[in-house]
Design an enzyme around this catalytic site. Sequence first.
Site, PDB file in Angstrom:
ATOM      1  N   ASP A  45       0.847  -0.971  -0.061  1.00 57.18           N
ATOM      2  CA  ASP A  45      -0.011  -0.092  -0.116  1.00 57.18           C
ATOM      3  C   ASP A  45       0.908   1.275   0.037  1.00 57.18           C
ATOM      4  O   ASP A  45       1.696   1.549   0.804  1.00 57.18           O
ATOM      5  CB  ASP A  45      -1.160  -0.059   1.348  1.00 57.18           C
ATOM      6  CG  ASP A  45      -1.921   0.995   1.375  1.00 57.18           C
ATOM      7  OD1 ASP A  45      -2.392   1.400  -0.028  1.00 57.18           O
ATOM      8  OD2 ASP A  45      -2.504   1.518   2.220  1.00 57.18           O
ATOM      9  N   ASP A  46       0.881   2.015  -0.933  1.00 57.78           N
ATOM     10  CA  ASP A  46       1.576   3.278  -1.176  1.00 57.78           C
ATOM     11  C   ASP A  46       2.942   2.907  -1.013  1.00 57.78           C
ATOM     12  O   ASP A  46       3.529   3.871  -0.493  1.00 57.78           O
ATOM     13  CB  ASP A  46       1.034   4.385  -0.049  1.00 57.78           C
ATOM     14  CG  ASP A  46      -0.375   4.638  -0.303  1.00 57.78           C
ATOM     15  OD1 ASP A  46      -0.833   4.552  -1.426  1.00 57.78           O
ATOM     16  OD2 ASP A  46      -0.979   5.213   0.781  1.00 57.78           O
ATOM     17  N   CYS A  88      -4.688   5.015  -3.387  1.00 60.72           N
ATOM     18  CA  CYS A  88      -4.919   3.310  -3.296  1.00 60.72           C
ATOM     19  C   CYS A  88      -6.246   2.972  -3.740  1.00 60.72           C
ATOM     20  O   CYS A  88      -6.495   1.965  -4.232  1.00 60.72           O
ATOM     21  CB  CYS A  88      -4.319   3.217  -1.794  1.00 60.72           C
ATOM     22  SG  CYS A  88      -5.568   3.965  -0.674  1.00 60.72           S
TER      23      CYS A  88
END
Length: 196
Positions: A45-46, A88
């Site tokens: 994530d990210d 996201c």
Amino acid sequence: MIKSKLMVSFSNVGLFILSLFIVLASCSTTSKKQANPNIIYIMADDHTSQAFGIYGSRLAKLNPTPNLDKIANEGIIFDNAFCNNAICTPSRASIITGQYPQSNGVLDLDGEIAPERQYLPLEMKKLGYQTAIIGKWHLEEEPAAFDFYTVLPGQGKYFDPEFITTGDKPWPDNRFQTEGHSTDVITNLALDWFEN
């Protein structure tokens, strides 16, 4: 013997926290001679591509990622992949639907994808796969197209996270509390699903 393929992808720019997004697992036999490979999809994530050593970026020596690099070397490396919305939730929606954000309607963090539009698990099930998602979902609607889910409500917490899981109660009432860092908890939940 079934050969597993591991895929590593990243949804956006900026180093956040590694959150496992286990999408597909287990396999079924298409014939006696050949079986479908297990597929484990791990989404950071990210987590920018420069943060992975496998890409040889300037950050590779600053923050080594030997385990992620090993997984990538044993699986598939995306050398020419692009994110069409650097947030996201739209990125997750694009992966689940196979559609651009402007087509699936998820343009920001408040997006949702109805179960009948969660095409990735639906199509994988047609090929005989058992599907599960464990970790960050962040798409509001129940991930009901998956055979099993254990997801963080919204963004989730880093420490002692709560989860929503498949169960007898309606979405999102099947909840349980955990202890520990979310990365460790998600990993253990995924391993437990594989083993059981």
